[in-house]
Design a protein around this motif. Structure first.
Motif, PDB file in Angstrom:
ATOM      1  N   GLY A   1      46.611  35.126  35.015  1.00 35.27           N
ATOM      2  CA  GLY A   1      46.803  34.191  36.105  1.00 35.27           C
ATOM      3  C   GLY A   1      46.948  34.819  37.471  1.00 35.27           C
ATOM      4  N   SER A   2      46.845  36.123  37.551  1.00 41.21           N
ATOM      5  CA  SER A   2      46.912  36.773  38.858  1.00 41.21           C
ATOM      6  C   SER A   2      45.963  37.957  38.887  1.00 41.21           C
ATOM      7  CB  SER A   2      48.339  37.221  39.162  1.00 41.21           C
ATOM      8  OG  SER A   2      48.747  38.193  38.228  1.00 41.21           O
ATOM      9  N   GLU A   3      45.739  38.456  40.074  1.00 38.38           N
ATOM     10  CA  GLU A   3      44.845  39.609  40.203  1.00 38.38           C
ATOM     11  C   GLU A   3      45.490  40.850  39.612  1.00 38.38           C
ATOM     12  OE1 GLU A   3      42.045  38.687  44.092  1.00 38.38           O
ATOM     13  OE2 GLU A   3      43.151  40.553  43.910  1.00 38.38           O
ATOM     14  N   ALA A   4      44.668  41.720  39.103  1.00 38.83           N
ATOM     15  CA  ALA A   4      45.165  42.969  38.528  1.00 38.83           C
ATOM     16  C   ALA A   4      45.750  43.853  39.621  1.00 38.83           C
ATOM     17  CB  ALA A   4      44.036  43.694  37.802  1.00 38.83           C
ATOM     18  N   THR A   5      46.693  44.670  39.227  1.00 39.50           N
ATOM     19  CA  THR A   5      47.301  45.644  40.137  1.00 39.50           C
ATOM     20  C   THR A   5      46.739  47.013  39.831  1.00 39.50           C
ATOM     21  OG1 THR A   5      49.343  44.354  40.185  1.00 39.50           O
ATOM     22  CG2 THR A   5      49.462  46.648  40.924  1.00 39.50           C
ATOM     23  N   TYR A   6      46.114  47.634  40.821  1.00 42.78           N
ATOM     24  CA  TYR A   6      45.423  48.900  40.615  1.00 42.78           C
ATOM     25  C   TYR A   6      46.292  50.075  41.062  1.00 42.78           C
ATOM     26  CZ  TYR A   6      41.237  46.272  39.547  1.00 42.78           C
ATOM     27  OH  TYR A   6      40.337  45.429  38.946  1.00 42.78           O
ATOM     28  N   GLU A   7      46.153  51.159  40.333  1.00 46.02           N
ATOM     29  CA  GLU A   7      46.856  52.388  40.670  1.00 46.02           C
ATOM     30  C   GLU A   7      46.082  53.131  41.768  1.00 46.02           C
ATOM     31  OE1 GLU A   7      49.963  53.274  39.200  1.00 46.02           O
ATOM     32  OE2 GLU A   7      49.664  51.172  38.649  1.00 46.02           O
TER      33      GLU A   7
ATOM     34  N   GLY B   1      43.835  55.438  43.652  1.00 46.41           N
ATOM     35  CA  GLY B   1      42.589  56.079  43.262  1.00 46.41           C
ATOM     36  C   GLY B   1      41.628  55.180  42.522  1.00 46.41           C
ATOM     37  N   PHE B   2      42.058  53.976  42.194  1.00 57.80           N
ATOM     38  CA  PHE B   2      41.209  53.013  41.485  1.00 57.80           C
ATOM     39  C   PHE B   2      41.106  51.742  42.311  1.00 57.80           C
ATOM     40  CE2 PHE B   2      40.827  55.417  37.622  1.00 57.80           C
ATOM     41  CZ  PHE B   2      42.004  56.129  37.524  1.00 57.80           C
ATOM     42  N   VAL B   3      39.901  51.191  42.410  1.00 52.33           N
ATOM     43  CA  VAL B   3      39.692  50.010  43.234  1.00 52.33           C
ATOM     44  C   VAL B   3      38.986  48.922  42.444  1.00 52.33           C
ATOM     45  CG1 VAL B   3      39.663  51.296  45.406  1.00 52.33           C
ATOM     46  CG2 VAL B   3      37.520  50.951  44.148  1.00 52.33           C
ATOM     47  N   ILE B   4      39.203  47.694  42.901  1.00 59.90           N
ATOM     48  CA  ILE B   4      38.700  46.534  42.176  1.00 59.90           C
ATOM     49  C   ILE B   4      37.180  46.495  42.154  1.00 59.90           C
ATOM     50  CG2 ILE B   4      38.833  45.057  44.222  1.00 59.90           C
ATOM     51  CD1 ILE B   4      39.656  42.753  42.345  1.00 59.90           C
ATOM     52  N   ASP B   5      36.537  46.952  43.213  1.00 58.45           N
ATOM     53  CA  ASP B   5      35.080  46.900  43.251  1.00 58.45           C
ATOM     54  C   ASP B   5      34.462  47.787  42.174  1.00 58.45           C
ATOM     55  OD1 ASP B   5      34.767  46.622  46.888  1.00 58.45           O
ATOM     56  OD2 ASP B   5      35.221  45.150  45.328  1.00 58.45           O
ATOM     57  N   LYS B   6      35.124  48.873  41.851  1.00 57.28           N
ATOM     58  CA  LYS B   6      34.613  49.810  40.864  1.00 57.28           C
ATOM     59  C   LYS B   6      35.036  49.401  39.439  1.00 57.28           C
ATOM     60  CE  LYS B   6      32.964  53.719  39.225  1.00 57.28           C
ATOM     61  NZ  LYS B   6      31.503  53.976  39.166  1.00 57.28           N
ATOM     62  N   PHE B   7      36.250  48.869  39.322  1.00 54.51           N
ATOM     63  CA  PHE B   7      36.804  48.520  38.007  1.00 54.51           C
ATOM     64  C   PHE B   7      37.322  47.081  38.004  1.00 54.51           C
ATOM     65  CE2 PHE B   7      36.513  52.695  36.199  1.00 54.51           C
ATOM     66  CZ  PHE B   7      36.755  53.591  37.228  1.00 54.51           C
ATOM     67  N   PRO B   8      36.461  46.097  38.158  1.00 51.01           N
ATOM     68  CA  PRO B   8      36.951  44.721  38.117  1.00 51.01           C
ATOM     69  C   PRO B   8      37.516  44.376  36.743  1.00 51.01           C
ATOM     70  CG  PRO B   8      34.543  44.786  38.206  1.00 51.01           C
ATOM     71  CD  PRO B   8      35.016  46.180  38.429  1.00 51.01           C
ATOM     72  N   ILE B   9      38.593  43.624  36.757  1.00 56.52           N
ATOM     73  CA  ILE B   9      39.309  43.268  35.531  1.00 56.52           C
ATOM     74  C   ILE B   9      39.449  41.756  35.471  1.00 56.52           C
ATOM     75  CG2 ILE B   9      41.601  43.294  34.451  1.00 56.52           C
ATOM     76  CD1 ILE B   9      41.872  46.190  35.413  1.00 56.52           C
ATOM     77  N   SER B  10      39.262  41.214  34.288  1.00 54.05           N
ATOM     78  CA  SER B  10      39.553  39.792  34.080  1.00 54.05           C
ATOM     79  C   SER B  10      40.675  39.658  33.069  1.00 54.05           C
ATOM     80  CB  SER B  10      38.308  39.045  33.593  1.00 54.05           C
ATOM     81  OG  SER B  10      38.085  39.295  32.206  1.00 54.05           O
ATOM     82  N   ARG B  11      41.448  38.570  33.215  1.00 55.05           N
ATOM     83  CA  ARG B  11      42.553  38.291  32.277  1.00 55.05           C
ATOM     84  C   ARG B  11      42.634  36.774  32.125  1.00 55.05           C
ATOM     85  NH1 ARG B  11      47.803  40.019  30.477  1.00 55.05           N
ATOM     86  NH2 ARG B  11      47.710  38.972  28.465  1.00 55.05           N
ATOM     87  N   PRO B  12      41.690  36.203  31.398  1.00 54.80           N
ATOM     88  CA  PRO B  12      41.604  34.737  31.340  1.00 54.80           C
ATOM     89  C   PRO B  12      42.712  34.070  30.541  1.00 54.80           C
ATOM     90  CG  PRO B  12      40.005  35.744  29.869  1.00 54.80           C
ATOM     91  CD  PRO B  12      40.614  36.856  30.664  1.00 54.80           C
ATOM     92  N   ASN B  13      43.337  34.787  29.603  1.00 54.37           N
ATOM     93  CA  ASN B  13      44.434  34.201  28.824  1.00 54.37           C
ATOM     94  C   ASN B  13      45.375  35.308  28.359  1.00 54.37           C
ATOM     95  OD1 ASN B  13      43.408  35.323  26.291  1.00 54.37           O
ATOM     96  ND2 ASN B  13      41.787  33.788  26.472  1.00 54.37           N
ATOM     97  N   LEU B  14      46.357  34.949  27.573  1.00 53.01           N
ATOM     98  CA  LEU B  14      47.419  35.898  27.213  1.00 53.01           C
ATOM     99  C   LEU B  14      47.043  36.845  26.083  1.00 53.01           C
ATOM    100  CD1 LEU B  14      50.527  33.538  27.478  1.00 53.01           C
ATOM    101  CD2 LEU B  14      49.924  35.417  29.004  1.00 53.01           C
ATOM    102  N   THR B  15      45.819  36.735  25.556  1.00 56.43           N
ATOM    103  CA  THR B  15      45.428  37.620  24.451  1.00 56.43           C
ATOM    104  C   THR B  15      44.155  38.410  24.734  1.00 56.43           C
ATOM    105  OG1 THR B  15      44.125  35.891  23.352  1.00 56.43           O
ATOM    106  CG2 THR B  15      46.471  36.050  22.756  1.00 56.43           C
ATOM    107  N   PHE B  16      43.598  38.292  25.913  1.00 57.22           N
ATOM    108  CA  PHE B  16      42.278  38.867  26.154  1.00 57.22           C
ATOM    109  C   PHE B  16      42.173  39.416  27.570  1.00 57.22           C
ATOM    110  CE2 PHE B  16      37.936  39.437  24.944  1.00 57.22           C
ATOM    111  CZ  PHE B  16      37.171  39.225  26.084  1.00 57.22           C
ATOM    112  N   SER B  17      41.430  40.530  27.685  1.00 61.78           N
ATOM    113  CA  SER B  17      41.156  41.105  28.993  1.00 61.78           C
ATOM    114  C   SER B  17      39.849  41.877  28.924  1.00 61.78           C
ATOM    115  CB  SER B  17      42.285  42.054  29.416  1.00 61.78           C
ATOM    116  OG  SER B  17      42.000  42.659  30.675  1.00 61.78           O
ATOM    117  N   THR B  18      39.190  41.995  30.062  1.00 61.27           N
ATOM    118  CA  THR B  18      38.004  42.837  30.148  1.00 61.27           C
ATOM    119  C   THR B  18      38.135  43.787  31.322  1.00 61.27           C
ATOM    120  OG1 THR B  18      36.707  41.383  31.593  1.00 61.27           O
ATOM    121  CG2 THR B  18      36.533  41.008  29.212  1.00 61.27           C
TER     122      THR B  18
END
Lengths: 114, 112
Positions: B52-58, B60-77
């Motif tokens: 339900g929210s955007e991922a938090t990147y460490e 050296g890592f950026v969203i454009d290079k490593f986009p992440i999805s979290r559509p529900n509580l059991t799955f992520s890409t």
């Protein structure tokens, strides 16, 4: 901030010999300590962990580790290794409060020789 | 405990393309974590994914290079975008319950 140092990148040892894999850490906050094992082509599995209490913790397959606060160490030992212990071992720390952001060492590859 | 299924287990990709890695957990978890394991180096946290929210990147890592999805509580890409040979690594999905982290088997990515 936290950091973890595993001084030995590779440790060869003969079967039935004892082994110690070294781990030192640095942290400005209180941390939990972990050892994870990664067998070839598999994910990481928890081997043992120190949260609190007795400073000596044991795993079900004969490994043990001792938390030494004064030396900031958490070395892993086994008195007699088997061929099946050949794997990569990672030491890790995580703060005891806040989000569990694990900091891993670079790993030690244990190779048990027949 | 938690059981994590991660796929693909390995892939060989052409530079300039993208790869999406899937991570399925057998229980609902608030946070999921993505790590990179480079040869001879520590596991490095890429980002934390909350549902339900955007991922938090460490750093050296950026969203454009490593986009992440979290559509529900059991799955992520995790997508590795515009790949170069330097992206060749093992990518691991992780969840943490209480005081223990659980990991998927990893995706071994080779970029040629």
């Amino acid at each position: 901030a936290q950091s973890v140092t595993q001084l030995d990148s590779q440790v060869p040892v003969f079967e039935e010999a004892p082994v110690e894999l070294r781990c030192n850490y640095s942290s400005s906050v209180s941390v939990y300590l972990f050892w994870y094992v990664q067998y070839p082509n598999q994910g990481l599995q928890l081997l043992l962990k120190y949260l609190s209490g007795s400073t000596l913790v044991e795993s079900i397959n004969g490994f043990e580790a001792e938390f030494n606060k004064s030396q900031t160490s958490f070395h892993l030992r086994k008195p007699s290794v088997h061929i099946s212990d050949t794997a990569e071992y990672f030491c890790a720390v995580a703060p005891t409060s806040g989000t569990y952001k694990y900091i891993f060492g670079t790993g030690t590859r244990l190779k048990v020789l027949a | 405990s938690a059981v994590i299924s991660q796929k693909p287990s390995r892939d060989i990709c052409q530079r300039g393309t993208s790869l999406t890695i899937q991570c399925q957990v057998d229980s609902q978890v608030t946070m999921m974590f993505w790590y990179r394991q480079q040869p001879g180096q520590s596991l490095t946290l890429i980002a934390t994914a909350n549902q339900g929210s955007e991922a938090t990147y460490e750093s050296g890592f950026v969203i454009d290079k490593f986009p992440i999805s979290r559509p529900n509580l059991t799955f992520s890409t995790l997508t590795v975008s515009n790949m170069s040979p330097e992206d060749s690594s093992i990518y691991l999905c992780s969840v943490e319950t209480g005081t223990e982290a659980f990991f998927g088997q990893g995706t071994r990515l080779t970029v040629v």
